[in-house]
Design an enzyme around this catalytic site. Structure first.
Site, PDB file in Angstrom:
ATOM      1  N   ALA A  52       0.844  -1.195   0.000  1.00  0.00           N
ATOM      2  CA  ALA A  52       0.000   0.000   0.000  1.00  0.00           C
ATOM      3  C   ALA A  52       0.881   1.247   0.000  1.00  0.00           C
ATOM      4  CB  ALA A  52      -0.914  -0.016   1.220  1.00  0.00           C
ATOM      5  N   HIS A 239       0.670 -25.770  12.444  1.00  0.00           N
ATOM      6  CA  HIS A 239       1.864 -26.590  12.200  1.00  0.00           C
ATOM      7  C   HIS A 239       1.863 -27.941  12.941  1.00  0.00           C
ATOM      8  CE1 HIS A 239       3.179 -22.947  10.436  1.00  0.00           C
ATOM      9  NE2 HIS A 239       3.543 -22.348  11.547  1.00  0.00           N
TER      10      HIS A 239
HETATM   11  P1  NDP Z   1       3.491  -7.044   8.086  1.00  0.00           P
HETATM   12  O1  NDP Z   1       2.599  -6.206   8.904  1.00  0.00           O
HETATM   13  O2  NDP Z   1       4.959  -7.012   8.384  1.00  0.00           O
HETATM   14  O3  NDP Z   1       3.339  -6.644   6.542  1.00  0.00           O
HETATM   15  C1  NDP Z   1       2.087  -6.438   5.972  1.00  0.00           C
HETATM   16  C2  NDP Z   1       2.235  -6.023   4.522  1.00  0.00           C
HETATM   17  O4  NDP Z   1       0.919  -5.835   4.009  1.00  0.00           O
HETATM   18  C3  NDP Z   1       2.973  -4.703   4.304  1.00  0.00           C
HETATM   19  O5  NDP Z   1       3.790  -4.827   3.177  1.00  0.00           O
HETATM   20  C4  NDP Z   1       1.842  -3.715   4.038  1.00  0.00           C
HETATM   21  O6  NDP Z   1       2.180  -2.681   3.164  1.00  0.00           O
HETATM   22  C5  NDP Z   1       0.872  -4.604   3.305  1.00  0.00           C
HETATM   23  N1  NDP Z   1      -0.486  -4.068   3.365  1.00  0.00           N
HETATM   24  C6  NDP Z   1      -1.230  -3.832   4.472  1.00  0.00           C
HETATM   25  N2  NDP Z   1      -2.451  -3.360   4.127  1.00  0.00           N
HETATM   26  C7  NDP Z   1      -2.453  -3.312   2.771  1.00  0.00           C
HETATM   27  C8  NDP Z   1      -3.432  -2.933   1.817  1.00  0.00           C
HETATM   28  N3  NDP Z   1      -4.639  -2.522   2.188  1.00  0.00           N
HETATM   29  N4  NDP Z   1      -3.112  -3.014   0.505  1.00  0.00           N
HETATM   30  C9  NDP Z   1      -1.886  -3.442   0.110  1.00  0.00           C
HETATM   31  N5  NDP Z   1      -0.912  -3.818   0.973  1.00  0.00           N
HETATM   32  C10 NDP Z   1      -1.204  -3.753   2.285  1.00  0.00           C
HETATM   33  O7  NDP Z   1       2.910  -8.517   8.174  1.00  0.00           O
HETATM   34  P2  NDP Z   1       3.728  -9.907   8.115  1.00  0.00           P
HETATM   35  O8  NDP Z   1       4.656  -9.889   6.963  1.00  0.00           O
HETATM   36  O9  NDP Z   1       4.290 -10.207   9.454  1.00  0.00           O
HETATM   37  O10 NDP Z   1       2.556 -10.978   7.894  1.00  0.00           O
HETATM   38  C11 NDP Z   1       1.917 -11.164   6.661  1.00  0.00           C
HETATM   39  C12 NDP Z   1       1.113 -12.443   6.701  1.00  0.00           C
HETATM   40  O11 NDP Z   1       1.998 -13.539   6.864  1.00  0.00           O
HETATM   41  C13 NDP Z   1       0.124 -12.532   7.880  1.00  0.00           C
HETATM   42  O12 NDP Z   1      -1.010 -13.250   7.443  1.00  0.00           O
HETATM   43  C14 NDP Z   1       0.873 -13.352   8.903  1.00  0.00           C
HETATM   44  O13 NDP Z   1      -0.013 -14.046   9.756  1.00  0.00           O
HETATM   45  C15 NDP Z   1       1.623 -14.320   7.994  1.00  0.00           C
HETATM   46  N6  NDP Z   1       2.823 -14.876   8.602  1.00  0.00           N
HETATM   47  C16 NDP Z   1       3.825 -14.058   9.026  1.00  0.00           C
HETATM   48  C17 NDP Z   1       4.981 -14.596   9.563  1.00  0.00           C
HETATM   49  C18 NDP Z   1       6.108 -13.727  10.006  1.00  0.00           C
HETATM   50  O14 NDP Z   1       7.077 -14.275  10.556  1.00  0.00           O
HETATM   51  N7  NDP Z   1       6.053 -12.420   9.790  1.00  0.00           N
HETATM   52  C19 NDP Z   1       5.148 -16.068   9.718  1.00  0.00           C
HETATM   53  C20 NDP Z   1       4.056 -16.839   9.176  1.00  0.00           C
HETATM   54  C21 NDP Z   1       2.947 -16.244   8.657  1.00  0.00           C
HETATM   55  P3  NDP Z   1       2.425  -1.180   3.685  1.00  0.00           P
HETATM   56  O15 NDP Z   1       3.773  -1.224   4.326  1.00  0.00           O
HETATM   57  O16 NDP Z   1       2.359  -0.365   2.458  1.00  0.00           O
HETATM   58  O17 NDP Z   1       1.292  -0.916   4.663  1.00  0.00           O
END
Ligand code: NDP
EC number: 1.1.1.49
Length: 473
Positions: A52, A239
């Site tokens: 975003a 898991h």
């Molecule tokens: P983050 O909060 O670090 O990242 C979220 C991402 O989503 C950012 O790039 C953000 O972009 C983007 N985003 C949020 N809202 C929007 C929108 N409306 N439109 C487009 N892009 C958007 O989350 P995580 O990476 O930690 O987690 C992501 C998924 O992975 C979750 O479902 C989590 O449960 C899963 N997960 C995460 C793990 C981890 O270790 N992090 C491990 C296993 C699963 P912007 O910066 O522009 O807002």
């Protein structure tokens, strides 16, 4: 072990990662992808990152180049060529994918078939899928969903219904990266290719199975996600139940997608937590202490945590698999954070022998098979007539080190995604069943039926939480 690619004709051309600036993308997805690209197994892949507008094009390119350059150090010349080509051609898009038309427009302009990886917060993923429903999704598009898949059996069902309106089930990949861990996959070979072991795995010979994933890491800045999730949802619901399924299932006819996932689904359908939850489940939360040589604050005092939410950082549940093979055998599933030592393994404890000839000394531990998930190891613990007194039994470990230069778990699951093979992803019915198993426990915990205990960070857990001895036959 390599799973047979079921549908090579659905090879993906473009991987669109939604969540370009996110933690999952930077820490796990890009390194997994880079390792895979470096093997030359996904030639011609186009990588597109989108968020975003959190990162912007330059930051995305830097991110990809840094991770891909690092992976190049372990690749050969050809691999470095593939990595450089994908990094040079990567593109970036900005847009709020919860707004109508944004994701559909991105998809329309990409060269398909495209895999859309929703590395987004769960609520954003659900909203993005919902707004996509009235749009035309290009044929051959694969949707890749991260955990948690829904937050209850009902919400998982609802999400499944939404997804089913967008693409056919084989084009939906619900990721559980544990299914990409080499050791977890090796459970299949170990069980089904060895005459020695498979006939022993069942109620006649097994006293107890433990599946443990204890971490020394604390929150690591992930309070926003973790405090609403807790260990039971974060680790056990997904898991560890899959590891249970691989240990408990019957042999599939083949390693093909349908046969393997049918057997996994069957094992989980038979699984439940016996109803006396104060006896069959435990939960706890860490207080201030030290871990990895560093001070760890009280969980409730961590930034982003609501202490009144009562989120558990350590959870243990007893699961029973109600079928002829496993009736009566407890499967103990446990995971926790900020513990004194890492312990990531499945331990199968066998029943004592029916008759031990009189005169042996020192036989006080049962036979155990340990499957370690990091470091990846296999150990069979046996009593033998070792050196010294022939009537005193000695414990030996028959040990194999399984650490190998395999793909990272996310590389393994991305290989499935990019080659159009859903074998290593979670099927719709299984995703719902995993919630069905833990939901009664979550409800009992929310109702205060099981006390939330405490343990100092860096300790072994609350006093009295030593593993229970396996039941005697
Ligand atoms: P983050 O909060 O670090 O990242 C979220 C991402 O989503 C950012 O790039 C953000 O972009 C983007 N985003 C949020 N809202 C929007 C929108 N409306 N439109 C487009 N892009 C958007 O989350 P995580 O990476 O930690 O987690 C992501 C998924 O992975 C979750 O479902 C989590 O449960 C899963 N997960 C995460 C793990 C981890 O270790 N992090 C491990 C296993 C699963 P912007 O910066 O522009 O807002």
């Amino acid at each position: 072990m390599e799973i047979v690619a079921a549908a090579q004709n659905r090879r993906v051309k473009t991987l669109l990662i939604l969540g370009a600036s996110g933690d999952l993308t930077g820490r796990l997805l890009l390194p997994g992808l880079a390792g895979l690209v470096g093997t030359g197994r996904v030639p011609g892949l186009v990588l597109v990152g989108a968020d975003a507008a959190g990162s912007g094009e330059g930051a995305w390119r830097d991110r990809v180049e840094r991770v891909f350059a690092e992976a190049g150090q372990a690749a050969d010349d050809a691999g470095r060529g593939h990595l450089a080509a994908v990094a040079a051609a990567t593109r970036y898009r900005a847009g709020d994918v919860t707004r109508p038309g944004v994701l559909a427009n991105m998809l329309a302009e990409l060269e398909g078939p495209t895999a859309v990886y929703f590395a987004l917060p769960p609520a954003v993923t659900e909203a993005a899928c919902a707004v996509l429903a009235p749009e035309e999704v290009p044929e051959g598009t694969t949707l890749v969903l991260e955990k948690p898949f829904g937050s209850s059996a009902e919400s998982a069902r609802e999400l499944n219904r939404t997804l089913a309106r967008l693409v056919p089930e084989p084009n939906i990949q619900r990721i559980d990266h544990f299914l990409g861990k080499a050791t977890v996959l090796n459970i299949l070979g170990l069980r089904f290719a060895n005459r020695l072991l498979e006939p022993l795995l069942g109620r006649e010979h097994v006293a107890q199975v433990e599946i443990v994933y204890d971490e020394d890491l604390a929150l690591e800045g992930r309070a926003g996600y973790y405090d609403r999730s807790g260990t039971l949802r974060d680790m056990i619901q997904s898991h560890l139940l899959h590891v249970l399924a691989l240990l408990a299932m019957d042999a599939p006819a083949s390693l093909g997608e349908r046969d393997l996932r049918d057997r996994i689904a069957e094992a989980l359908r038979a699984a439940s937590v016996p109803g006396d939850f104060a006896r069959t489940t435990r939960r706890a939360r860490y207080t201030a202490g030290r871990s990895q040589g560093r001070p760890v604050p009280d969980y409730a005092a961590e930034a982003g945590v609501d202490g009144f939410r009562g989120t558990e950082t350590l959870a243990e549940i007893e699961v029973r698999v109600g079928n002829g093979r496993w009736a009566g055998v407890p499967f103990i599933l446990r995971s926790g954070k900020a513990l004194g030592r890492r312990r990531k393994e499945a331990v199968i404890t066998f029943r004592p022998v029916d008759h031990l000839p009189e005169g042996f000394r020192g036989h006080d531990s049962p036979t155990r098979l340990r499957i370690g998930f990091g470091p990846d190891t296999l150990a069979l613990e046996l009593d033998i007539n070792g050196p010294g007194d022939p009537y005193t039994l000695d414990r030996v470990d028959l040990r194999a080190d399984l650490n190998s230069p395999n793909l990272l778990p996310y590389g393994e699951v991305l290989l499935g995604v990019l080659s159009g093979d859903p074998t290593l992803s979670v099927r719709a019915d299984t995703a719902e069943d995993c919630w069905r198993i833990v939901e009664p426990v979550l409800a009992a915990w929310a109702a205060g039926e099981v006390p939330l205990e405490e343990y100092p960070a860096g300790s072994g857990g609350p006093a009295g939480w030593a593993s229970p001895p396996p039941p005697q036959s």
